[in-house]
Design a protein around this motif. Structure first.
Motif, PDB file in Angstrom:
ATOM      1  N   GLN A 108     -36.626  80.515  16.204  1.00 33.34           N
ATOM      2  CA  GLN A 108     -36.792  81.844  15.624  1.00 33.34           C
ATOM      3  C   GLN A 108     -35.953  82.009  14.363  1.00 33.34           C
ATOM      4  N   LYS A 109     -34.732  81.499  14.388  1.00 30.84           N
ATOM      5  CA  LYS A 109     -33.850  81.610  13.224  1.00 30.84           C
ATOM      6  C   LYS A 109     -34.399  80.815  12.047  1.00 30.84           C
ATOM      7  N   LEU A 110     -34.879  79.605  12.315  1.00 29.76           N
ATOM      8  CA  LEU A 110     -35.391  78.768  11.229  1.00 29.76           C
ATOM      9  C   LEU A 110     -36.694  79.327  10.669  1.00 29.76           C
ATOM     10  N   ARG A 111     -37.521  79.899  11.537  1.00 27.74           N
ATOM     11  CA  ARG A 111     -38.763  80.508  11.051  1.00 27.74           C
ATOM     12  C   ARG A 111     -38.476  81.680  10.113  1.00 27.74           C
ATOM     13  N   SER A 112     -37.380  82.383  10.365  1.00 24.81           N
ATOM     14  CA  SER A 112     -37.026  83.524   9.514  1.00 24.81           C
ATOM     15  C   SER A 112     -36.620  83.091   8.112  1.00 24.81           C
ATOM     16  N   LEU A 113     -36.293  81.805   7.955  1.00 28.07           N
ATOM     17  CA  LEU A 113     -35.903  81.286   6.640  1.00 28.07           C
ATOM     18  C   LEU A 113     -37.102  80.860   5.804  1.00 28.07           C
ATOM     19  N   LEU A 144     -34.075  80.243  20.192  1.00 24.32           N
ATOM     20  CA  LEU A 144     -33.358  80.994  19.168  1.00 24.32           C
ATOM     21  C   LEU A 144     -33.264  80.194  17.870  1.00 24.32           C
ATOM     22  N   VAL A 145     -33.100  78.870  18.018  1.00 18.80           N
ATOM     23  CA  VAL A 145     -33.073  77.994  16.836  1.00 18.80           C
ATOM     24  C   VAL A 145     -34.398  78.092  16.091  1.00 18.80           C
ATOM     25  N   SER A 189     -27.039  75.903  20.668  1.00 17.46           N
ATOM     26  CA  SER A 189     -27.842  77.125  20.742  1.00 17.46           C
ATOM     27  C   SER A 189     -29.146  76.889  21.485  1.00 17.46           C
ATOM     28  N   ASP A 237     -28.771  74.959   8.661  1.00 16.45           N
ATOM     29  CA  ASP A 237     -28.745  75.939   9.739  1.00 16.45           C
ATOM     30  C   ASP A 237     -29.171  75.306  11.064  1.00 16.45           C
ATOM     31  N   GLY A 238     -30.161  74.410  10.987  1.00 16.56           N
ATOM     32  CA  GLY A 238     -30.624  73.748  12.203  1.00 16.56           C
ATOM     33  C   GLY A 238     -29.573  72.838  12.818  1.00 16.56           C
ATOM     34  N   ALA A 287     -26.781  74.825  14.376  1.00 16.80           N
ATOM     35  CA  ALA A 287     -27.223  75.428  15.632  1.00 16.80           C
ATOM     36  C   ALA A 287     -27.271  74.390  16.748  1.00 16.80           C
TER      37      ALA A 287
END
Length: 263
Positions: free
Chosen positions: A239-244, A236-237, A232, A223-224, A227
């Motif tokens: 935040q998205k990775l922290r959600s994983l 936002l990168v 990106s 995902d990183g 992105a």
């Protein structure tokens, strides 16, 4: 190095010997090399017979991994990806050509190199996920060897006990040695059950857990990298990775991010 497996096995074995002594026995009475050779050697051979030679040859490396593998906090990997995203956003994707050389995580390094080389995002996604799937299959094979040994060893221990009792029945004319011979016969069963439940099955579970952790890291990397390739926003990168991440790790990552902003 994560010492959970080493500590668990050593302390578990120590408890067995301590209980043996507290019950009035001697530690040496269960350290019978013929029984141990039958259980350990027979268990390994039975597991090898049920697989392929490649699995048997890989037992040493799998054993080393189970005992000494280092579990890296996912927050460290997340920080590395975010820093790369910040640089790519600021200087462009090609600017990461030099940064790739200093990346220690092999999967992240390969993914970045593919992105820099201009690989199509869909193809990059498929290539990296195929590598994750291949790794899971390899990990499952190495785990299966220990799991199989855990299944066979108790039965082989019973075989050892039967062999010992046959020897006892052959020497009924010596009543003075019957007690010792019968006790020795049951040591094989002891080592069969003991090795399965304090060594082989825990190691199989450990390898399964390590495989899951590594797969989660690889998914985070995918995902990183995608992105970063898409340009990106680094925030936002992050935040998205922290959600994983798992909830506890996500809290740590958010706390670390807040600390950096305050500094």
């Amino acid at each position: 190095m994560d010492l959970a497996t080493i500590i668990g096995i050593i302390v578990g074995m120590a408890i067995v010997f301590i209980v043996q002594i507290l019950e009035g026995g001697h530690a040496s009475s269960i350290l019978l090399w013929p029984s141990m050779l039958l259980v350990f050697g027979g268990g390994f051979c039975a597991a090898m017979a049920g697989g392929v030679m490649k699995d048997a040859k890989g037992v040493g490396a799998s054993l080393q991994k189970a005992l000494t593998a280092k579990v890296t906090p996912p927050t460290e990997l997340l920080d590395s990806v975010v820093k790369l995203a910040e640089r790519a956003r600021r200087e462009g994707l090609l600017a990461l050509e030099d940064a790739v050389k200093t990346v220690e995580h092999p999967f992240l390094k390969r993914g970045l190199q593919l992105a820099i080389d201009g690989t199509d995002p869909d193809e990059l996604h498929d290539i990296l996920h195929a590598e994750v799937a291949a790794k899971k299959k390899a990990d499952k094979a190495s785990m299966k060897m220990f799991e199989t040994m855990g299944g066979y060893c108790p039965t082989i221990g019973i075989i050892g006990t039967v062999m010992g009792l046959v020897h006892v029945l052959e020497n009924l004319s010596n009543p003075d040695t019957l007690g010792h011979s019968i006790a020795a016969a049951f040591v094989a069963t002891l080592w069969g059950v003991l090795s399965a439940n304090l060594m082989w099955l825990p190691m199989a579970a450990r390898l399964t857990r390590l495989s899951a952790i590594e797969a989660e890291e690889m998914e985070l990397v995918i995902d990183g990298v995608l992105a970063i390739q898409a340009g990106s926003n680094p925030r936002l990168v992050a935040q998205k990775l922290r959600s994983l991440l798992p909830p506890d790790e996500m809290k740590k990552a958010e706390a670390a991010s807040s600390t950096k902003k305050a500094a």
